[in-house]
Design a protein around this motif. Structure first.
Motif, mmCIF file in Angstrom:
data_model
loop_
_atom_site.group_PDB
_atom_site.id
_atom_site.type_symbol
_atom_site.label_atom_id
_atom_site.label_comp_id
_atom_site.label_asym_id
_atom_site.label_seq_id
_atom_site.Cartn_x
_atom_site.Cartn_y
_atom_site.Cartn_z
ATOM 1 N N ILE A 199 0.866 -1.179 0.000
ATOM 2 C CA ILE A 199 0.000 0.000 0.000
ATOM 3 C C ILE A 199 0.901 1.227 0.000
ATOM 4 C CG2 ILE A 199 -1.772 1.304 1.241
ATOM 5 C CD1 ILE A 199 -2.605 -1.371 2.572
ATOM 6 N N LEU A 200 0.557 2.207 -0.829
ATOM 7 C CA LEU A 200 1.293 3.473 -0.881
ATOM 8 C C LEU A 200 0.380 4.604 -0.433
ATOM 9 C CD1 LEU A 200 3.658 5.329 -1.747
ATOM 10 C CD2 LEU A 200 2.670 5.297 -4.066
ATOM 11 N N ILE A 201 0.828 5.411 0.520
ATOM 12 C CA ILE A 201 0.079 6.571 0.996
ATOM 13 C C ILE A 201 1.007 7.779 1.037
ATOM 14 C CG2 ILE A 201 -1.065 7.634 2.991
ATOM 15 C CD1 ILE A 201 -2.171 4.898 3.728
ATOM 16 N N ASP A 202 0.538 8.881 0.468
ATOM 17 C CA ASP A 202 1.197 10.172 0.639
ATOM 18 C C ASP A 202 0.319 11.064 1.493
ATOM 19 O OD1 ASP A 202 3.754 10.326 -0.628
ATOM 20 O OD2 ASP A 202 2.759 10.104 -2.556
ATOM 21 N N GLN A 203 0.941 11.747 2.454
ATOM 22 C CA GLN A 203 0.231 12.629 3.375
ATOM 23 C C GLN A 203 1.031 13.907 3.575
ATOM 24 O OE1 GLN A 203 -2.841 12.504 5.441
ATOM 25 N NE2 GLN A 203 -2.100 14.616 5.399
ATOM 26 N N GLY A 204 0.372 15.046 3.362
ATOM 27 C CA GLY A 204 1.040 16.311 3.568
ATOM 28 C C GLY A 204 1.135 16.679 5.038
ATOM 29 N N THR A 217 3.915 1.758 2.575
ATOM 30 C CA THR A 217 4.839 2.865 2.369
ATOM 31 C C THR A 217 4.075 4.150 2.643
ATOM 32 O OG1 THR A 217 6.047 1.640 0.669
ATOM 33 C CG2 THR A 217 6.351 4.033 0.740
ATOM 34 N N LEU A 218 4.321 4.752 3.792
ATOM 35 C CA LEU A 218 3.685 6.011 4.194
ATOM 36 C C LEU A 218 4.708 7.121 4.073
ATOM 37 C CD1 LEU A 218 1.457 7.774 5.457
ATOM 38 C CD2 LEU A 218 2.249 6.979 7.706
ATOM 39 N N ARG A 219 4.447 8.067 3.186
ATOM 40 C CA ARG A 219 5.385 9.160 2.943
ATOM 41 C C ARG A 219 4.766 10.466 3.432
ATOM 42 N NH1 ARG A 219 6.978 7.916 -3.329
ATOM 43 N NH2 ARG A 219 4.973 8.980 -3.603
ATOM 44 N N ASP A 239 -1.352 19.564 6.147
ATOM 45 C CA ASP A 239 -2.780 19.278 5.963
ATOM 46 C C ASP A 239 -3.533 19.672 7.233
ATOM 47 O OD1 ASP A 239 -5.309 17.959 5.755
ATOM 48 O OD2 ASP A 239 -4.429 16.474 4.400
ATOM 49 N N ASN A 240 -4.509 20.571 7.099
ATOM 50 C CA ASN A 240 -5.213 21.034 8.300
ATOM 51 C C ASN A 240 -6.150 19.989 8.886
ATOM 52 O OD1 ASN A 240 -6.719 21.534 5.896
ATOM 53 N ND2 ASN A 240 -8.134 22.831 7.032
ATOM 54 N N PHE A 241 -6.361 18.862 8.185
ATOM 55 C CA PHE A 241 -7.186 17.774 8.708
ATOM 56 C C PHE A 241 -6.358 16.643 9.307
ATOM 57 C CE2 PHE A 241 -9.663 19.500 5.038
ATOM 58 C CZ PHE A 241 -10.683 20.094 5.777
ATOM 59 N N LEU A 242 -5.051 16.784 9.268
ATOM 60 C CA LEU A 242 -4.159 15.685 9.627
ATOM 61 C C LEU A 242 -4.386 15.164 11.037
ATOM 62 C CD1 LEU A 242 -1.719 13.847 9.131
ATOM 63 C CD2 LEU A 242 -0.236 15.799 9.644
ATOM 64 N N ALA A 243 -4.373 16.047 12.019
ATOM 65 C CA ALA A 243 -4.400 15.609 13.419
ATOM 66 C C ALA A 243 -5.753 15.083 13.850
ATOM 67 C CB ALA A 243 -3.981 16.760 14.330
ATOM 68 N N GLU A 244 -6.847 15.716 13.373
ATOM 69 C CA GLU A 244 -8.175 15.354 13.881
ATOM 70 C C GLU A 244 -8.866 14.285 13.043
ATOM 71 O OE1 GLU A 244 -12.315 17.529 15.340
ATOM 72 O OE2 GLU A 244 -11.097 18.473 13.782
ATOM 73 N N GLN A 245 -8.710 14.323 11.722
ATOM 74 C CA GLN A 245 -9.534 13.482 10.858
ATOM 75 C C GLN A 245 -8.784 12.346 10.157
ATOM 76 O OE1 GLN A 245 -12.655 13.887 10.996
ATOM 77 N NE2 GLN A 245 -13.226 16.043 11.132
ATOM 78 N N LEU A 246 -7.484 12.494 9.935
ATOM 79 C CA LEU A 246 -6.771 11.548 9.066
ATOM 80 C C LEU A 246 -5.933 10.532 9.842
ATOM 81 C CD1 LEU A 246 -5.788 14.125 6.300
ATOM 82 C CD2 LEU A 246 -7.823 12.655 6.431
ATOM 83 N N LYS A 247 -5.091 10.991 10.723
ATOM 84 C CA LYS A 247 -4.357 10.140 11.657
ATOM 85 C C LYS A 247 -3.678 8.937 11.000
ATOM 86 C CE LYS A 247 -7.258 11.454 15.572
ATOM 87 N NZ LYS A 247 -7.989 11.005 16.763
ATOM 88 N N PRO A 248 -2.812 9.160 10.026
ATOM 89 C CA PRO A 248 -2.177 8.029 9.337
ATOM 90 C C PRO A 248 -1.333 7.157 10.244
ATOM 91 C CG PRO A 248 -1.084 10.098 8.776
ATOM 92 C CD PRO A 248 -2.342 10.463 9.499
ATOM 93 N N HIS A 249 -0.872 7.720 11.377
ATOM 94 C CA HIS A 249 -0.056 6.924 12.290
ATOM 95 C C HIS A 249 -0.829 5.724 12.828
ATOM 96 C CE1 HIS A 249 -2.279 9.643 14.972
ATOM 97 N NE2 HIS A 249 -2.098 8.752 15.919
#
Length: 282
Positions: A219-224, A251-253, A227-237
């Protein structure tokens, strides 16, 4: 299943089209775009599905995604469906919110009234639209498919890919909602479409699917990082941890300074498509 051509234009020596048909899954007209790159007569080409995010239609990526050059170079058919059913009589959020209802179908099969009547986006993407493509686009090689998406569409790509590993050779995402059960966007959507019984939510949660044994080759994921949604809505960690614990290749970039917009998506679209193309070879 008759297909209406809304537009077709030449691009990168291929054809960028927009089409409409009457969907049996959603019981509404549905529009989608398809880019068919230049190819020899009779040649079969692999198919890349792109699922869009909240508030979007097929038009967002079609107009701003900057995918055609790489698709033409690598011989990829690029398909962009809509994000929800639309039209008179289709239920919407009672307050007109952007994150539920029209434009926010979350790629689920709704079971809760009044959304169950039309919001059957899982069946539409997984079953109906592939049949439409196979029937109307003879160059599409349906034995070579991959799927990608952005935000809500990243959630859709991951969950659909994890549920159907035999169909999709590659799965990637831009800034996906990876744990909808644990974030406000997902909790609102899943409770609204499926009800409060969270046992019904797990098949629409990428983290839950991997915990439950679903696997993909990679799986490949790119995350900025901006991103203003990163902490509350996306949480790729959260997805990284689940994949690490399960032995699922990911692969999380984290892309420094990029936000949630199509400026971000278009910056890495060619890279994702090349990654898909390598996995879609005959």
């Amino acid at each position: 299943m008759a297909l209406e051509t809304l537009s077709e234009v030449r691009a990168h020596d291929g054809v960028q089209g927009v089409y409409r048909h009457d969907s049996t899954a959603t019981k509404t007209p549905m529009e989608f775009s398809v880019f068919v790159p230049p190819h020899a007569a009779g040649e079969k080409l692999p198919v890349v599905w792109y699922l869009s995010g909240l508030t979007c239609t097929h038009a967002n990526v079609t107009e701003k995604g900057e995918f055609r050059e790489m698709c033409a170079k690598r011989g990829l058919i690029f398909i962009a469906p809509d994000t929800s059913p639309r039209g008179e009589g289709v239920a919407d959020d009672s307050d007109g919110a952007y994150d539920f209802g029209l434009g926010a179908g979350f790629y689920v099969n709704a079971t809760k009234t009044p959304f169950a009547q039309h919001y059957q986006m899982r069946d539409y993407i997984e079953t109906e639209l592939p049949h439409v493509i196979a029937k109307n686009f003879p160059s599409a090689d349906m034995s070579r498919q991959s799927i990608m998406g952005h935000s809500m569409g990243g959630h859709g790509a991951l969950t659909i890919g994890l549920r159907n590993p035999e169909r999709y050779r590659a799965v990637s995402a831009f800034a996906p909602i990876v744990a909808p059960t644990d974030v406000p966007w997902g909790q609102k959507a899943l409770s609204g479409y499926l009800g409060e019984d969270q046992s019904a939510w797990s098949e629409y949660d990428a983290c839950a699917l991997v915990r439950g044994g679903a696997r993909l080759p990679d799986i490949l994921i790119d995350q900025g990082t901006a991103d203003n949604f990163l902490a509350e809505q996306l949480k790729p960690h959260l997805f990284q941890k689940v994949c690490d614990d399960a032995g699922q290749s990911l692969t999380l970039r984290m892309q420094d300074g990029y936000d949630h917009s199509y400026y971000f998506i278009s910056s890495f679209m060619a890279d994702h498509l090349a990654w898909h193309a390598d996995r879609l070879k005959s």
